[in-house]
Scaffold this motif. Structure first.
Motif, PDB file in Angstrom:
ATOM      1  N   GLY A 135       0.796  -1.219   0.000  1.00  0.00           N
ATOM      2  CA  GLY A 135       0.000   0.000   0.000  1.00  0.00           C
ATOM      3  C   GLY A 135       0.829   1.270   0.000  1.00  0.00           C
ATOM      4  O   GLY A 135       0.423   2.288  -0.551  1.00  0.00           O
ATOM      5  N   LEU A 152       1.412   1.524  -3.497  1.00  0.00           N
ATOM      6  CA  LEU A 152       0.164   1.501  -4.249  1.00  0.00           C
ATOM      7  C   LEU A 152      -0.575   2.827  -4.181  1.00  0.00           C
ATOM      8  O   LEU A 152      -1.061   3.343  -5.195  1.00  0.00           O
ATOM      9  CB  LEU A 152      -0.719   0.369  -3.708  1.00  0.00           C
ATOM     10  N   SER A 175      -6.994   1.102  -2.693  1.00  0.00           N
ATOM     11  CA  SER A 175      -5.775   0.337  -2.408  1.00  0.00           C
ATOM     12  C   SER A 175      -6.072  -0.902  -1.567  1.00  0.00           C
ATOM     13  O   SER A 175      -5.413  -1.935  -1.705  1.00  0.00           O
ATOM     14  CB  SER A 175      -4.740   1.217  -1.696  1.00  0.00           C
TER      15      SER A 175
END
Length: 269
Positions: free
Chosen positions: A169, A172, A191
């Protein structure tokens, strides 16, 4: 069972729910250095914890319209190959080299996110979410450059998820904001969907390690606490300005980058 299990799970879940990333980066150090798991077992346990927590923590973001489902599924699907390859490669590369490069990447990402948040809402962080298409893809004249960005970013995040056993994440969210122009709150919500997909794919490639070697009571307790934290984090994200979320996220990434570099660089010397 360690008395720190529940507090650690709550903190990591809170980070996942509010920031869409960062929690998974904290999971492995917590499992290894605080709860005493071996690194290999910790990465597999982390995938289970982060994947389950992300999937359940997705609910409040979905209800609030902060998830672009079609784009999230597409991103996750493109990342499956990278996630599988990362899992296979994890035992063939010197950890110190990869972690040092990883720290450098986080420094770059955090710097870009901080600069973007300082420049203002023109690039999406402060956009009016009521005007953003949430579930369907935006109509575009030529989607080729956008799809190319999505493919590269998705593969990179998937590779990272498979190799390090993290949700990805922290990479991301910036990828969704910077490459695909998602507003920060929508990037956080979307995400979580992608993290759940990537974690499941990475787990499939590690299926042989899922068995009696894992501490299932620890995983269950940690996950339960993290789920509660993620649901609270989802509510927090709805009340905090997007710019504050972006800067908080960048600060977290910077802190983890410095910590990672401090532990990995000496091993190269």
């Amino acid at each position: 069972m360690s008395p720190l299990l529940i507090p650690l799970g709550l903190v990591i879940g809170l980070a996942l729910g509010a920031l869409g990333g960062g929690g998974s980066m904290l999971t492995i150090p917590a499992l290894v250095y605080v709860l005493g798991l071996e690194p290999g077992t910790a990465t597999t346990s982390s995938l289970l914890i982060v994947g389950a927590t992300s999937l359940i923590g997705l609910a409040p973001h979905l209800r609030a319209g902060r998830v672009r489902v079609a784009q999230g599924l597409m991103f996750g699907a493109h990342g499956t190959a990278g996630s599988y390859a990362g899992s296979l490669l994890s035992s063939h590369v010197a950890p110190a080299v990869l972690l040092t490069a990883f720290a450098g990447l986080m420094l770059v990402v955090a710097t870009v996110m901080l600069v973007r948040s300082v420049r203002g809402p023109g690039s999406g962080e402060g956009a009016d979410l009521s005007r953003e298409p949430i579930v369907t893809l935006r109509p575009v004249t030529c989607a080729c450059p956008r799809l190319a960005k999505l493919l590269v970013a998705a593969t990179a995040v998937g590779l990272l998820t498979g190799f390090f056993g993290v949700g990805g994440g922290f990479l991301l969210v910036p990828a969704l904001v910077l490459a695909l122009s998602f507003p920060m709150p929508v990037a956080v919500g979307t995400s979580l969907l992608v993290i759940a997909i990537n974690s499941a794919t990475a787990l499939l490639s590690r299926v042989s390690t899922i068995g009696t070697d894992l501490d299932w009571p620890l995983i269950a307790g940690f996950t339960a606490a993290a789920v509660v934290g993620s649901l609270v984090g989802g509510k927090v994200a709805a009340r905090i300005p997007a710019k504050v979320l972006s800067r908080t996220f960048a600060g977290l990434v910077l802190a983890v980058a410095v910590y990672t570099a401090a532990n990995s660089v000496p091993a190269l010397l």
